[in-house]
Design a protein around this motif. Structure first.
Motif, PDB file in Angstrom:
ATOM      1  N   TRP A   6       0.853  -1.196   0.000  1.00 25.70           N
ATOM      2  CA  TRP A   6       0.000   0.000   0.000  1.00 25.70           C
ATOM      3  C   TRP A   6       0.886   1.242   0.000  1.00 25.70           C
ATOM      4  O   TRP A   6       1.376   1.665   1.032  1.00 25.70           O
ATOM      5  CB  TRP A   6      -0.922   0.002   1.225  1.00 25.70           C
ATOM      6  N   ARG A  11       0.069  -3.443   3.902  1.00 29.91           N
ATOM      7  CA  ARG A  11      -1.327  -3.315   3.508  1.00 29.91           C
ATOM      8  C   ARG A  11      -2.247  -3.033   4.690  1.00 29.91           C
ATOM      9  O   ARG A  11      -3.303  -2.429   4.534  1.00 29.91           O
ATOM     10  CB  ARG A  11      -1.765  -4.581   2.772  1.00 29.91           C
ATOM     11  N   SER A  14      -3.655   0.516   5.304  1.00 29.09           N
ATOM     12  CA  SER A  14      -4.874   1.021   4.661  1.00 29.09           C
ATOM     13  C   SER A  14      -6.097   0.797   5.549  1.00 29.09           C
ATOM     14  O   SER A  14      -6.967   1.665   5.664  1.00 29.09           O
ATOM     15  CB  SER A  14      -5.080   0.353   3.299  1.00 29.09           C
ATOM     16  N   THR A  15      -6.167  -0.362   6.214  1.00 29.61           N
ATOM     17  CA  THR A  15      -7.294  -0.646   7.114  1.00 29.61           C
ATOM     18  C   THR A  15      -7.321   0.342   8.274  1.00 29.61           C
ATOM     19  O   THR A  15      -8.369   0.905   8.612  1.00 29.61           O
ATOM     20  CB  THR A  15      -7.193  -2.082   7.652  1.00 29.61           C
ATOM     21  N   ARG A 196      -5.573  -8.120   7.094  1.00 27.07           N
ATOM     22  CA  ARG A 196      -4.383  -7.336   6.788  1.00 27.07           C
ATOM     23  C   ARG A 196      -3.606  -6.950   8.047  1.00 27.07           C
ATOM     24  O   ARG A 196      -2.452  -6.536   7.962  1.00 27.07           O
ATOM     25  CB  ARG A 196      -4.775  -6.075   6.026  1.00 27.07           C
TER      26      ARG A 196
END
Length: 442
Positions: A6, A11, A14-15, A196
């Motif tokens: 990301w 990644r 992003s969450t 994630r």
């Protein structure tokens, strides 16, 4: 191999980015008009409180949301874990905003209390998870926090503009409900993106002992006594950052109180023939962070070993806060030079821009430093301790707002500027001693 899925970062970022974005949408959206609602006449749907009473409510609410994270960090470290703490906290926050949407004084206070409790569970633990997305020594960590901080400010901008407009132009309580919808959206994507976060949760769970049994308090006591000299020095550095961050927040958080009232009562809000909501001026802050956060994130990585240390960045942050309030001194003089005088909104815009440069040098850097300095087994607890700087800063900001109607504004702004500038000078002198406490952590 490092996760770079990301924008060159794990990644899971992003969450957490979007979870925090929607949580801050709810918080700043409601905070942007809270003191205006409290001091608005009952005939216009407000509570009809005087400035001192409204500032007191604002002070205790905004400070309390930063006091409870120390308890939330302890609960996560010893019982719930970070993932469940964030989830439960988000649910309670959403319930708080929907409770505020009900038109009754008891539900007003109950809603504020729910948000305070929920924020205590969510705030320290989502930051701890961001830090744990990276291996120890990963040079991307500061840049990751800067991107995370950009998500905070995207949420703040959307919340201030949308919830603020709904509250001031349609109905105060629709603004409260909009904040609750934002938090709900954040929870949905948080649950969807759980996988994630697996690497970060594994790193956080490794040093944590399982809770339970009559020896729980004894285990905690042994854990706290078991720090090495290096760990104790690093914890001491966190407390230094805490003290100077509190002074910065004491100036910065006046955006929602003193400066919000200044915008509402002394600022010309007619922009191209449209009377904008006074709360919208606060959106300058997140807009500038959105614009500048990627630049500074790139700069810290680009500088490499020449990057300024964390205490040096703190000194720059305090300097910017002092300059911003110094700029507002003549604006205060003009605003109170005669009956009905209104100043240009550009005074506040300029002050907010300068403050935001300071915030980006202090807040994401402080969050990152805590995750690097705190022993892994108490990282959420130490994040909660660091958030106490926001608690103390909001108390100072709310206390200062109480003088809005009784002290000349130029004198009020000058006093805030003086405190920040003196603190910046002291922090500059402490750069080398604090770096010594930090050891090999920059």
């Amino acid at each position: 191999m490092a996760d770079t899925g990301w924008f060159g970062h794990p990644r899971g970022l992003s969450t957490l980015f979007f979870t925090e974005m929607w949580e801050r949408f709810s918080y700043y959206g409601m905070r942007g008009f809270l003191i205006l609602y409290a001091t608005a006449a009952a005939a216009s749907g407000g509570l009809g409180f005087d400035v001192r009473h409204g500032a007191s409510i604002y002070k205790w609410y905004t400070s309390s949301v930063w006091l409870t994270p120390i308890l939330g960090g302890f609960i996560a470290d010893r019982f719930l874990g970070q993932y469940r703490s964030v989830l439960v906290g988000g649910v309670i926050i959403a319930l708080g905003h929907f409770t505020l949407a009900l038109k009754a004084l008891p539900t007003f206070y109950a809603g504020l209390a729910l948000i305070v409790v929920g924020t205590g569970l969510l705030k320290p633990n989502i930051s701890a998870m961001v830090g744990s997305l990276y291996e120890q020594g990963d040079a991307r960590r500061d840049a990751g926090f800067s991107l995370f901080y950009m998500g905070i400010n995207i949420g703040a901008f959307l919340g201030i503009t949308l919830a603020g407009w709904l509250a001031q132009k349609i109905d105060w309580h629709i603004g409260f409900a909009a904040a609750g919808v934002g938090m709900t959206l954040g929870l949905i994507q948080y649950v969807i993106g759980r996988q994630r976060l697996t690497p970060a949760l594994a790193r956080l769970a490794a040093p944590r002992r399982p809770p339970g049994g009559p020896g729980q308090l004894q285990q905690l006591s042994e854990s706290l006594r078991g720090f090495s000299t290096e760990e104790r020095n690093r914890i001491a550095a966190v407390f230094v950052f805490f003290l100077f961050a509190a002074l910065f927040w004491g100036a910065y958080e006046q955006a929602g109180s003193t400066l919000n009232l200044f915008a509402d009562r002394y600022t010309d809000l007619n922009v191209l023939g449209y009377l904008i909501p006074s709360s919208w001026l606060q959106s300058v802050q997140p807009i500038m962070v959105i614009a500048l956060a990627p630049v500074l994130a790139w700069l810290w990585v680009r500088l490499g070993p020449r990057e300024p240390s964390s205490p040096a960045k703190f000194a720059v942050g305090l300097l910017c806060a002092g300059i911003a309030f110094l700029l507002l001194v003549p604006a205060g003089l003009i605003a109170q030079s005669g009956v009905g005088v209104k100043v240009s909104p550009l005074w506040l815009v300029a002050a907010y821009i300068i403050e935001e440069i300071g915030e980006l040098c202090l807040s994401p850097v402080g969050l990152s430093a805590v995750t690097k300095l705190a022993p892994a087994r108490i990282v959420s607890l130490m994040m909660g301790v660091f958030f106490l700087s926001n608690w103390l800063g909001n108390l100072l900001a709310g206390w200062t707002a109480g003088f809005f109607s009784s002290m000349p504004l130029s004198r009020l702004f000058a006093a805030v500027a003086a405190v920040c500038l003196v603190a910046a000078a002291i922090m500059a002198l402490l750069v080398k001693p604090v770096r010594s406490l930090m050891g090999d952590v920059r």
